[in-house]
Design an enzyme around this catalytic site. Structure first.
Site, PDB file in Angstrom:
ATOM      1  N   ASP A  15      -0.164   2.063   7.052  1.00  0.00           N
ATOM      2  CA  ASP A  15      -0.781   1.760   5.386  1.00  0.00           C
ATOM      3  C   ASP A  15      -1.887   0.898   5.954  1.00  0.00           C
ATOM      4  O   ASP A  15      -1.739   0.100   4.924  1.00  0.00           O
ATOM      5  CB  ASP A  15       0.242   1.835   4.552  1.00  0.00           C
ATOM      6  N   GLY A  19      -8.589   5.144   7.078  1.00  0.00           N
ATOM      7  CA  GLY A  19      -8.646   6.149   7.043  1.00  0.00           C
ATOM      8  C   GLY A  19      -9.822   5.383   6.344  1.00  0.00           C
ATOM      9  O   GLY A  19     -11.094   6.449   6.431  1.00  0.00           O
ATOM     10  N   HIS A  43      -3.900   9.378   5.351  1.00  0.00           N
ATOM     11  CA  HIS A  43      -5.281   8.524   5.361  1.00  0.00           C
ATOM     12  C   HIS A  43      -6.116   8.997   4.039  1.00  0.00           C
ATOM     13  O   HIS A  43      -6.469   9.713   3.820  1.00  0.00           O
ATOM     14  CB  HIS A  43      -5.851   8.821   7.125  1.00  0.00           C
ATOM     15  N   LEU A 334      -8.740  -6.898   1.533  1.00  0.00           N
ATOM     16  CA  LEU A 334      -9.298  -8.538   1.776  1.00  0.00           C
ATOM     17  C   LEU A 334      -9.307  -9.019   0.202  1.00  0.00           C
ATOM     18  O   LEU A 334      -8.835 -10.191  -0.876  1.00  0.00           O
ATOM     19  CB  LEU A 334     -10.983  -9.424   1.978  1.00  0.00           C
TER      20      LEU A 334
HETATM   21  P1  IMP Z   1       8.881   9.350  10.347  1.00  0.00           P
HETATM   22  O1  IMP Z   1       7.547   9.127  10.790  1.00  0.00           O
HETATM   23  O2  IMP Z   1       8.540  10.582   9.006  1.00  0.00           O
HETATM   24  O3  IMP Z   1      10.303   9.773  11.305  1.00  0.00           O
HETATM   25  O4  IMP Z   1       9.274   7.930   9.490  1.00  0.00           O
HETATM   26  C1  IMP Z   1       9.520   6.851  10.524  1.00  0.00           C
HETATM   27  C2  IMP Z   1       9.286   5.879   9.430  1.00  0.00           C
HETATM   28  O5  IMP Z   1       8.365   5.963   9.456  1.00  0.00           O
HETATM   29  C3  IMP Z   1       9.927   5.716   8.069  1.00  0.00           C
HETATM   30  O6  IMP Z   1      10.572   4.452   8.202  1.00  0.00           O
HETATM   31  C4  IMP Z   1       8.789   5.889   7.522  1.00  0.00           C
HETATM   32  O7  IMP Z   1       8.249   5.180   6.259  1.00  0.00           O
HETATM   33  C5  IMP Z   1       7.017   5.083   8.198  1.00  0.00           C
HETATM   34  N1  IMP Z   1       6.326   6.125   8.133  1.00  0.00           N
HETATM   35  C6  IMP Z   1       5.791   6.812   8.918  1.00  0.00           C
HETATM   36  N2  IMP Z   1       4.689   7.506   8.823  1.00  0.00           N
HETATM   37  C7  IMP Z   1       4.201   5.707   8.208  1.00  0.00           C
HETATM   38  C8  IMP Z   1       2.682   5.994   7.768  1.00  0.00           C
HETATM   39  O8  IMP Z   1       1.673   6.969   8.136  1.00  0.00           O
HETATM   40  N3  IMP Z   1       2.395   4.993   7.347  1.00  0.00           N
HETATM   41  C9  IMP Z   1       3.555   4.159   7.169  1.00  0.00           C
HETATM   42  N4  IMP Z   1       5.143   4.320   7.347  1.00  0.00           N
HETATM   43  C10 IMP Z   1       4.472   5.252   7.330  1.00  0.00           C
END
Ligand code: IMP
Length: 427
Positions: A15, A19, A43, A334
C-alpha cells in the site's frame, strides 16, 4: 540496443502507492508486467478524477497500445481476472493488449475456502489476517506440485482428469479436517472449463515475449505487488504473504535474467502503514495514527480494513533498500503529513533496554520499541506544489533526511492522489 527493464517494489508493508507511480511512468513504458501475488493486491490509480483499483491486472491497462503481461509467478484468479476485464471494457478503458503466462497458477474456489478455514483454525493471536483471496493455499499447491496452471484450463479432458485427482484429496481435507462441505467435481470443473475458454485468447509464452521485447529495445516495467516486509523469505514471517515481493521475485516470476535490469525503483510512503496482523514497531494507536488514517484514506483497497498507521521506520526502510538493491525512491503521500505538527522518524529500536540499530528478525521485532528523532513539520497545503522548490522548507528537509538515511535519491514525490500531483526531481 537492448531494452530497458525497470523493476519497481514496495519498500514497506504494501500500500505504498505503487499503482500511482506505475501510472505516472505509463507513457514511457511499452510493457507492464505483474510477476508475483494475485488478486490480493490493490493498485489504485486516479485518472481524470476517477478512481480505478487494479487487483490483478497490471496498472498499465489504461494506456492505449501498450502490452500488459501477467507473468508465470502470479497466481491468477480467473473470476477476478474476467471481472476486471469486463469492468474496464464497460468503461471503454481496456486499451492495452493483455497476455497471460500459461504457467501462472490458478486460484481455485477451494483455495479461498482453505484460506478462510485455515485462518479460523489458527484462531485469535495466531491468524495472519490474510485477504482471504486464496493466495497462500494456491502457492502451497504450486510448491507441492499439485496445482493447476493456466495451461491446464485450456484442455478439457486434462482439466477434468487433474481436477478429479486434486478434489479427491481436497475434499478429504475439507470435510475431515476443516468440517466444510465437499466440492462435487462438476461444480468445480464446469466453471473452470468456461474460464479456460475465456482465457485462451490471452495465453502466450510470456517469457519468450519478454526476452524478445528486451532484444527489440522495448521499455519494460516489472510491477511488484505488496511490499518487502511481506516477502515470504525476508518479511516479518509468518505475518507475510506467500510470494517473493522483493525484486528477486521479478526474475523467477517472469524468466527475465537478473542482468537485464537497468533500474530499480523503491516506492516509499512518507509514513508507515500495515494491514493484517504482525509486528509494526512504529504503529501509533493514538491521535497520530488516527489522523494519518483519516487524512491518508488508509483503508484496505481489497478488504476495506482500517490500516494500522505510524511514523516512517528508517530501520525497515534501510533493510528494504539493501534487500532490493537500492535504486531511486518514489516518495508517496507527502501531503498527508501537512498540519501534523512535528514529524517523527524511527531511527533505532530499543530491545530489552538495549539500542538496536539494524532491522531485527521478526520474532524479536514484536518486542522492539521505536526510538524517534523529531523533525520540524509544516502546516501548508502542499497538494498544489509542482516543483521541489515550491515545498515548505520543513518538507524539503524531510525529503533530504530520507535520502540521507536511505542512501538513495528521492526522485519522485507524490503530493496528492491524482496523476498530475507529482513532483519530478529527475526521475
Ligand atoms: P494474503 O496475501 O492474502 O495471504 O495475506 C497475507 C498478509 O499480506 C496479510 O497481512 C495481508 O493483509 C497482507 N497483504 C496482502 N496483500 C496486500 C497488499 O496488497 N497490500 C497490503 N497488505 C497486503
Amino acid at each position: 540496443m537492448k531494452g530497458k527493464v525497470e523493476i519497481l517494489f514496495g519498500a514497506q508493508w504494501g500500500d505504498e502507492g505503487k499503482g500511482k507511480v506505475v501510472d505516472t511512468m505509463g507513457a514511457g513504458v511499452d510493457v507492464f508486467v505483474r510477476y508475483q501475488g494475485g488478486a490480493n493486491a490493490g493498485h489504485t490509480v486516479i485518472a481524470d478524477g476517477k478512481k480505478i483499483i487494479f487487483k490483478l491486472l497490471p496498472s498499465g491497462m489504461l494506456y492505449p497500445g501498450k502490452l500488459c503481461v501477467i507473468g508465470n509467478g502470479v497466481v491468477l484468479d480467473p473470476e477476478q481476472f474476467l471481472k476486471e476485464i469486463k469492468e474496464l471494457g464497460d468503461r471503454g478503458q481496456d486499451r492495452a493488449r493483455l497476455v497471460v503466462s500459461p504457467h501462472a497458477h490458478v486460484v481455485m474456489p477451494y483455495h479461498k475456502i482453505f484460506d478462510k478455514a485455515q485462518e479460523a483454525f489458527r484462531g485469535k493471536g495466531h491468524m495472519i489476517g490474510t485477504t482471504g483471496r486464496g493466495i497462500g493455499p494456491c502457492y502451497v499447491d504450486k510448491y507441492a506440485r499439485s496445482g493447476l496452471r493456466v495451461e491446464d484450463l485450456l484442455d478439457e479432458s486434462r482439466l477434468r482428469e487433474k481436477l478429479s485427482v486434486i478434489l479427491e484429496e481436497k475434499n478429504r481435507l475439507l470435510t475431515k479436517v476443516y468440517g466444510e462441505n465437499p466440492l462435487p467435481l462438476n461444480e468445480v470443473y464446469e466453471p473452470a472449463r468456461e474460464w479456460g475458454k475465456a482465457l485462451l485468447h490471452y495465453v502466450e509464452d510470456t517469457t519468450a515475449l519478454l526476452h524478445d521485447a528486451v532484444d527489440e529495445g522495448k521499455s519494460i516495467l516489472l510491477e511488484g505487488a505488496q511490499g518487502t516486509l511481506l516477502d515470504i523469505d525476508h518479511g516479518t514471517y509468518p505475518y507475510v504473504t506467500s510470494s517473493s515481493t522483493t525484486t528477486a521475485g521479478g526474475f523467477t516470476g517472469t524468466g527475465l535474467p537478473l542482468t537485464s535490469v537497468t533500474r530499480v525503483i523503491a516506492v516509499v510512503k512518507a509514513y508507515t502503514t500495515r494491514v493484517g496482523e504482525g509486528p509494526m514497531p512504529t504503529e501509533d494507536k493514538g491521535d497520530v495514527g488516527t489522523r494519518l488514517r483519516e487524512k491518508g484514506g488508509e483503508f484496505g483497497s481489497i478488504t476495506g480494513r482500517p490500516r494500522r498507521c505510524g511514523w516512517l521506520d528508517m530501520m525497515a526502510l534501510r533493510y528494504s533498500m539493501r534487500l532490493n538493491g537500492g535504486g531511486t525512491i518514489a516518495l508517496t503521500k507527502l501531503d498527508v503529513l501537512s498540519g501534523l505538527g512535528e514529524i517523527k522518524v524511527c531511527t533505532a529500536y530499543e530491545l530489552n533496554g538495549t539500542k538496536v540499530e539494524r532491522f531485527t528478525a521478526p520474532l524479536a521485532l514484536e518486542e522492539c520499541r521505536p526510538v524517534y528523532e523529531t523533525l520540524p513539520g509544516w502546516d501548508e497545503d502542499i497538494s498544489g506544489c509542482a516543483e521541489f522548490g515550491a515545498l515548505p522548507g520543513a518538507a524539503r528537509n524531510y525529503v533530504r533526511y530520507i535520502e540521507e538515511a536511505a542512501g538513495a535519491p528521492v526522485s519522485l514525490i507524490g503530493v496528492g492522489a491524482d496523476r498530475n500531483q507529482t513532483i519530478n526531481r529527475g526521475f
